[in-house]
Write a protein that holds these residues in place. Structure first.
Motif, PDB file in Angstrom:
ATOM      1  N   ALA A 130      70.912  37.374  51.724  1.00 20.92           N
ATOM      2  CA  ALA A 130      72.169  37.274  52.461  1.00 20.92           C
ATOM      3  C   ALA A 130      73.013  38.543  52.327  1.00 20.92           C
ATOM      4  N   MET A 131      73.078  39.081  51.104  1.00 19.03           N
ATOM      5  CA  MET A 131      74.057  40.147  50.866  1.00 19.03           C
ATOM      6  C   MET A 131      73.406  41.420  50.343  1.00 19.03           C
ATOM      7  N   ARG A 132      74.037  42.518  50.645  1.00 19.76           N
ATOM      8  CA  ARG A 132      73.580  43.814  50.159  1.00 19.76           C
ATOM      9  C   ARG A 132      73.515  43.808  48.622  1.00 19.76           C
ATOM     10  N   GLU A 133      74.492  43.142  47.982  1.00 22.82           N
ATOM     11  CA  GLU A 133      74.532  43.122  46.512  1.00 22.82           C
ATOM     12  C   GLU A 133      73.297  42.416  45.939  1.00 22.82           C
ATOM     13  N   GLU A 134      72.807  41.414  46.662  1.00 16.55           N
ATOM     14  CA  GLU A 134      71.587  40.716  46.217  1.00 16.55           C
ATOM     15  C   GLU A 134      70.348  41.571  46.484  1.00 16.55           C
ATOM     16  N   ALA A 135      70.383  42.288  47.588  1.00 17.32           N
ATOM     17  CA  ALA A 135      69.189  43.021  48.027  1.00 17.32           C
ATOM     18  C   ALA A 135      68.947  44.298  47.234  1.00 17.32           C
ATOM     19  N   GLN A 136      70.027  44.923  46.746  1.00 19.25           N
ATOM     20  CA  GLN A 136      69.900  46.256  46.146  1.00 19.25           C
ATOM     21  C   GLN A 136      68.840  46.337  45.032  1.00 19.25           C
ATOM     22  N   PRO A 137      68.794  45.378  44.104  1.00 21.98           N
ATOM     23  CA  PRO A 137      67.768  45.488  43.051  1.00 21.98           C
ATOM     24  C   PRO A 137      66.337  45.459  43.603  1.00 21.98           C
ATOM     25  N   LEU A 138      66.099  44.683  44.656  1.00 22.75           N
ATOM     26  CA  LEU A 138      64.751  44.631  45.249  1.00 22.75           C
ATOM     27  C   LEU A 138      64.458  45.918  46.010  1.00 22.75           C
ATOM     28  N   ILE A 139      65.467  46.435  46.712  1.00 21.29           N
ATOM     29  CA  ILE A 139      65.285  47.701  47.445  1.00 21.29           C
ATOM     30  C   ILE A 139      64.896  48.805  46.454  1.00 21.29           C
ATOM     31  N   SER A 140      65.585  48.823  45.299  1.00 17.65           N
ATOM     32  CA  SER A 140      65.270  49.849  44.289  1.00 17.65           C
ATOM     33  C   SER A 140      63.907  49.607  43.670  1.00 17.65           C
ATOM     34  N   HIS A 141      63.642  48.354  43.296  1.00 13.92           N
ATOM     35  CA  HIS A 141      62.385  48.042  42.599  1.00 13.92           C
ATOM     36  C   HIS A 141      61.166  48.422  43.439  1.00 13.92           C
ATOM     37  N   PHE A 142      61.225  48.115  44.714  1.00 13.84           N
ATOM     38  CA  PHE A 142      60.068  48.384  45.578  1.00 13.84           C
ATOM     39  C   PHE A 142      60.177  49.730  46.302  1.00 13.84           C
ATOM     40  N   ALA A 143      61.235  50.482  45.990  1.00  9.56           N
ATOM     41  CA  ALA A 143      61.472  51.788  46.636  1.00  9.56           C
ATOM     42  C   ALA A 143      61.401  51.654  48.163  1.00  9.56           C
ATOM     43  N   LEU A 144      62.161  50.724  48.680  1.00 12.30           N
ATOM     44  CA  LEU A 144      62.136  50.477  50.128  1.00 12.30           C
ATOM     45  C   LEU A 144      62.996  51.505  50.845  1.00 12.30           C
ATOM     46  N   GLN A 145      62.568  51.862  52.050  1.00 11.00           N
ATOM     47  CA  GLN A 145      63.403  52.759  52.852  1.00 11.00           C
ATOM     48  C   GLN A 145      63.921  52.031  54.080  1.00 11.00           C
ATOM     49  N   ARG A 146      65.042  52.517  54.573  1.00 16.45           N
ATOM     50  CA  ARG A 146      65.678  51.869  55.712  1.00 16.45           C
ATOM     51  C   ARG A 146      64.836  52.087  56.969  1.00 16.45           C
ATOM     52  N   CYS A 147      64.643  51.014  57.698  1.00 13.26           N
ATOM     53  CA  CYS A 147      63.888  51.088  58.952  1.00 13.26           C
ATOM     54  C   CYS A 147      64.770  51.762  60.008  1.00 13.26           C
ATOM     55  N   LYS A 148      64.217  52.763  60.695  1.00 12.66           N
ATOM     56  CA  LYS A 148      65.050  53.541  61.638  1.00 12.66           C
ATOM     57  C   LYS A 148      65.146  52.874  63.008  1.00 12.66           C
ATOM     58  N   THR A 149      64.254  51.924  63.264  1.00 10.32           N
ATOM     59  CA  THR A 149      64.328  51.206  64.541  1.00 10.32           C
ATOM     60  C   THR A 149      65.657  50.442  64.601  1.00 10.32           C
ATOM     61  N   THR A 150      66.221  50.363  65.800  1.00 10.92           N
ATOM     62  CA  THR A 150      67.473  49.619  65.933  1.00 10.92           C
ATOM     63  C   THR A 150      67.197  48.129  65.764  1.00 10.92           C
ATOM     64  N   THR A 151      67.869  47.520  64.818  1.00 15.58           N
ATOM     65  CA  THR A 151      67.696  46.086  64.587  1.00 15.58           C
ATOM     66  C   THR A 151      69.070  45.431  64.452  1.00 15.58           C
ATOM     67  N   LEU A 152      69.091  44.130  64.666  1.00  9.75           N
ATOM     68  CA  LEU A 152      70.367  43.410  64.552  1.00  9.75           C
ATOM     69  C   LEU A 152      70.806  43.300  63.090  1.00  9.75           C
ATOM     70  N   PHE A 153      69.816  43.200  62.232  1.00  7.00           N
ATOM     71  CA  PHE A 153      70.085  43.093  60.791  1.00  7.00           C
ATOM     72  C   PHE A 153      69.442  44.297  60.097  1.00  7.00           C
ATOM     73  N   PRO A 154      70.061  44.800  59.018  1.00  7.21           N
ATOM     74  CA  PRO A 154      69.439  45.937  58.313  1.00  7.21           C
ATOM     75  C   PRO A 154      68.056  45.562  57.792  1.00  7.21           C
ATOM     76  N   VAL A 155      67.077  46.421  58.036  1.00 14.10           N
ATOM     77  CA  VAL A 155      65.696  46.156  57.600  1.00 14.10           C
ATOM     78  C   VAL A 155      65.228  47.322  56.725  1.00 14.10           C
ATOM     79  N   PHE A 156      64.588  47.000  55.612  1.00 13.09           N
ATOM     80  CA  PHE A 156      64.033  47.993  54.685  1.00 13.09           C
ATOM     81  C   PHE A 156      62.543  47.695  54.512  1.00 13.09           C
ATOM     82  N   TYR A 157      61.765  48.714  54.168  1.00 13.43           N
ATOM     83  CA  TYR A 157      60.324  48.459  54.073  1.00 13.43           C
ATOM     84  C   TYR A 157      59.619  49.499  53.231  1.00 13.43           C
ATOM     85  N   ASN A 158      58.430  49.120  52.769  1.00 11.42           N
ATOM     86  CA  ASN A 158      57.410  50.079  52.334  1.00 11.42           C
ATOM     87  C   ASN A 158      56.080  49.567  52.887  1.00 11.42           C
TER      88      ASN A 158
END
Lengths: 273, 330
Positions: A7-35
Motif C-alpha cells: 500500500a505505502m512507499r514506507e512499506e515497500a522501501q525495505p523490499l525495494i532495497s533488499h531486491f535492488a529493484l529499479q523503477r519501471c520507466k513505462t508510464t503506469t498508474l501505480f509506481p512499479v519497480f522490478y528486477n
C-alpha cells in the motif's frame, strides 16, 4: 516471478532495497519497480486501489499466469505483539462479508491468522483478526492471475490495543517491514520453487520450435504436436524429440504420424521390469 | 502432519469433531460456514495441495447415499455408496479422485448418524431385499480410521441392519477396529492390490504389499469376509509375470472360503478426469501411454485392454472360480 503489492512507499522501501529493484520507466498508474525475477507495485490505501494495482501489474508483466502474488503490509490486531508476522488463512471483506481462504499448504515458515479488510482504520479490533485495508481487493483480483496456493497476504502487526495507530510513524513502518524482509524473501523463494516444480513438467524439447518453424501446423495440429512431444518426454525422457525421421518429414501430418509411430515402439509402462 | 484444520461452524461442538480435533492440538483452527467455501473454489492446484493437505470437518447435508456407479456391483442388485470422507491420504497416480475435486484437502463429514438415517431410507425402498453400501468410493474406507473412528461406527450401524451389506475398501493396514469385535457376515473388507512395480511407481504413501497381505490374513483368520480388488489393472510388457506373481503372493495363504469376491478392471478414467490429470501431471508415463483418449471413458486401446483382462480373468478364476469374479467394466 514474484509480484508484490504494497500500500505505502514506507512499506515497500525495505523490499525495494533488499531486491535492488529499479523503477519501471513505462508510464503506469501505480509506481512499479522490478528486477529480473521480482516486480513490485505501490497501490495506495484501500481495496479498490489494491485490485486496480494487481490488474495493472498483471498487464505490465504480460499476463504471466504462474507468478507468485503477495500482498505485504502492516495490520492491526487486538493483542498480537508489534512486529509479529502472520500469513492470512482467511481474508474477509468487512463491507461485503465475502470471505476467501488462501490455502496455506506452502506457508510452512509462518503462523497464520484471520485477516479482515476494512474500509476505514479499525482501532477497536473487535475480533481475533488482523485488520488491514487492502487484502480483499488484492486477493479477489490476484486470484484471477495465478493459482490460490501462491497468492498470499503477509501482514506485520503495527498496532494493537496497547500501541495504537497514533503512535505509528513512517520511519517505524519501514523498520517493521525491514525486520521481516529476510523471512518474507525466503517464503517467496519457496512459493516460487513450487511454481517451478509445476512448470518443469510442462517444459518441452527445444526441437519443438524447430518443427513449428519448419512446417505449417493448424491450431489443432499444434495442440496434437505439443501433447505428442509431452508423451514422448514422459515415456522416453532421454530421447531427443528430433531424430532423422522427423527431420526429413515433409509436412506437419508426417511429423505427427512419425511421432505417433515412435510412441508405439516404446514400452507401455516404463517403470515395469 | 496436519497444520491447519477448517471447521464448519455447525459441527464445531459435535462430539466426533471434538474427538478428531483432540488429535490436532497444535494445528491452527479456522472456522468457516460451509466446507465448500474452502474446498470448491476454482484456481486451486490439487498437486500443490497434495504436498500438505489440510483437514476440513464438515456436515454432509444432502445426497448422503447415492446409487453406485455401473460396474461396482459384487453380486448384489441394489448398490449404493456413501462417503464419510472426501479425498484419500494416499497419492496414487492412477486415481480418479485427483481429477474429481479441485482441492486435495481431506474432508471428514462427522454426522455419521445422518448416514445411518439415509441408509435406513434406502433399505425402506427395497423391502425384503439386500442392499449393498460401498464406503470407499471417494476415500479409502480405513486409512484415516484411527482419527475418524468410522469403522467402529459403521460396524455398529451395520450389525443392527442385517439386510444392509457393507464394503470397506482399503489399501491400508488400519484394522484394529475390526479385530476388536467378532466378524459380521454382512461386511466385506476389500483390499486393493497392484504388482510391485506399479506399487513402487504409482502408489505414493501406500503401505507395502506384504503388510497389506498380513493385515488381510489377520482379518480372514478372525472370520471376516475378504474382498480382493485388482482395479485398476496396469498394462506393461511384463504384465503376465507381474500379475502372475502378485496373484500367487495374495492367494498363497488366503483360504478361498474367506474370499467373498474378486473384482478387476483395466485402468480407466472419465475423459474430463483424464484431462485434469494430464494438466496436473503432464510428465506421468501412465497418462502418456497408448490410451484411447477420444472415448468418454479413457482406457487402454482395445487390444491391450482385452489381452490384460482376459489374462487376469483366467488366472483369477484358477484361484477362486468364476462365481466370485466380478469384472468392473462400466
Amino acid at each position: 516471478m514474484i509480484a508484490y503489492v504494497l500500500a505505502m512507499r514506507e512499506e515497500a522501501q525495505p523490499l525495494i532495497s533488499h531486491f535492488a529493484l529499479q523503477r519501471c520507466k513505462t508510464t503506469t498508474l501505480f509506481p512499479v519497480f522490478y528486477n529480473a525475477q521480482t516486480w513490485l507495485t505501490i497501490c495506495g490505501v484501500g481495496k479498490a486501489n489494491a485490485a486496480a494495482a494487481v490488474t495493472e501489474l498483471f498487464h505490465v508483466v504480460r499476463h504471466k499466469r504462474d507468478a507468485v502474488w503477495l500482498n505485504v503490509g502492516i495490520a492491526g490486531h487486538a493483542d498480537l505483539p508489534i512486529g509479529t508476522l502472520r500469513s492470512a488463512h482467511s481474508v474477509l471483506d468487512g463491507a461485503s462479508r465475502q470471505r476467501w481462504y488462501p490455502p496455506q499448504v506452502l506457508m510452512r515458515r509462518v503462523a497464520s491468522g484471520a485477516l479482515t479488510s476494512v474500509d476505514a482504520p479499525e482501532t477497536a479490533y473487535p475480533d481475533d483478526s488482523l485488520y488491514d485495508m487492502e487484502s480483499a481487493g488484492f486477493y479477489s483480483a490476484a486470484l484471477r492471475c495465478s493459482t490460490a496456493e501462491v497468492v498470499q497476504c503477509l501482514k506485520i502487526v503495527s498496532d494493537n490495543r496497547e500501541h495504537g495507530t497514533d503512535r505509528l510513524s513512517p520511519q517505524g513502518i519501514t523498520e517493521l517491514v525491514a525486520a521481516q524482509v529476510k523471512i518474507i524473501a525466503e517464503i517467496c523463494a519457496e512459493l516460487r520453487e513450487a511454481t517451478y516444480s509445476l512448470r518443469a513438467d510442462q517444459e518441452i524439447d527445444p526441437g519443438l520450435s524447430e518443427l513449428l518453424g519448419k512446417h505449417r501446423f493448424s491450431v489443432t495440429q499444434q495442440r496434437q504436436l505439443m501433447r505428442l512431444a509431452q508423451r514422448l518426454a514422459a515415456r522416453a525422457p532421454q530421447q531427443p524429440l528430433l531424430d532423422d525421421e522427423l527431420a526429413s518429414a515433409r509436412s506437419s501430418r508426417e511429423v505427427l504420424r512419425a511421432l505417433e509411430q515412435r510412441l508405439d515402439t516404446l514400452p507401455v509402462f516404463p517403470h515395469a521390469g | 502432519m496436519t497444520r491447519l484444520v477448517y471447521i464448519e461452524d455447525a459441527v464445531a461442538a459435535h462430539p466426533r469433531a471434538q474427538r478428531i480435533l483432540a488429535h490436532f492440538a497444535k494445528a491452527t483452527r479456522v472456522h468457516c460456514s460451509r466446507y465448500s467455501e474452502v474446498f470448491n473454489p476454482r484456481a486451486q492446484n490439487f498437486r500443490l495441495q497434495k504436498s500438505d493437505p489440510a483437514l476440513l470437518l464438515a456436515r454432509k447435508l444432502n445426497k448422503l447415499v447415492l446409487p453406485a456407479p455401473t460396474g461396482y456391483a459384487i453380486g448384489g442388485l441394489n448398490n449404493y455408496y456413501f462417503s464419510h470422507m472426501l479425498n484419500c491420504v494416499y497419492d496414487c497416480r492412477y486415481c480418479f479422485l485427483q481429477g474429481m475435486f479441485r482441492s486435495a484437502h481431506y474432508v471428514v463429514f462427522v454426522n455419521y448418524e445422518d448416514f445411518a438415517q439415509a441408509i435406513d431410507g434406502v433399505l425402506a425402498q427395497h423391502r425384503d431385499e439386500d442392499c449393498w453400501f460401498f464406503s470407499g468410493h471417494d476415500c479409502d474406507s480405513l486409512a484415516y480410521d484411527p482419527l475418524t473412528g468410522f469403522a467402529q461406527w459403521a460396524l455398529e450401524c451395520f450389525a443392527a441392519r442385517p439386510r444392509a451389506q457393507l464394503e470397506f475398501r482399503t489399501k491400508s493396514t488400519q484394522i484394529r477396529s475390526l479385530l476388536a469385535r467378532p466378524a459380521l457376515n454382512n461386511v466385506v473388507v476389500a483390499f486393493s492390490f497392484t504388482p510391485q512395480s506399479v506399487h513402487a511407481a504409482l502408489e505414493n504413501k501406500v503401505p507395502g504389499i506384504d503388510k497389506r497381505i498380513a493385515a488381510m490374513l489377520q482379518l480372514a483368520h478372525a472370520g471376516w469376509r475378504i474382498g480382493l480388488r485388482f482395479d485398476p489393472l496396469i498394462y506393461s510388457e511384463g504384465y503376465a509375470v507381474d500379475y502372475g506373481q502378485l496373484f500367487e503372493r495374495v492367494f498363497s495363504d488366503l483360504p478361498v472360503s474367506s474370499v467373498h469376491s474378486v473384482s478387476f478392471g483395466a485402468f480407466r478414467l472419465p475423459r474430463d478426469s483424464f484431462k485434469t490429470l494430464v494438466n496436473l501431471y503432464p510428465g506421468e508415463p501412465l497418462l502418456a501411454g497408448p490410451l484411447n483418449t477420444d472415448a468418454a471413458m479413457v482406457g487402454y486401446r482395445d487390444n491391450l485392454e482385452t489381452e490384460l483382462l482376459e489374462f487376469c480373468r483366467a488366472r483369477l478364476s484358477d484361484y477362486v472360480g468364476d462365481n466370485k469374479l466380478y469384472p468392473c467394466q462400466p
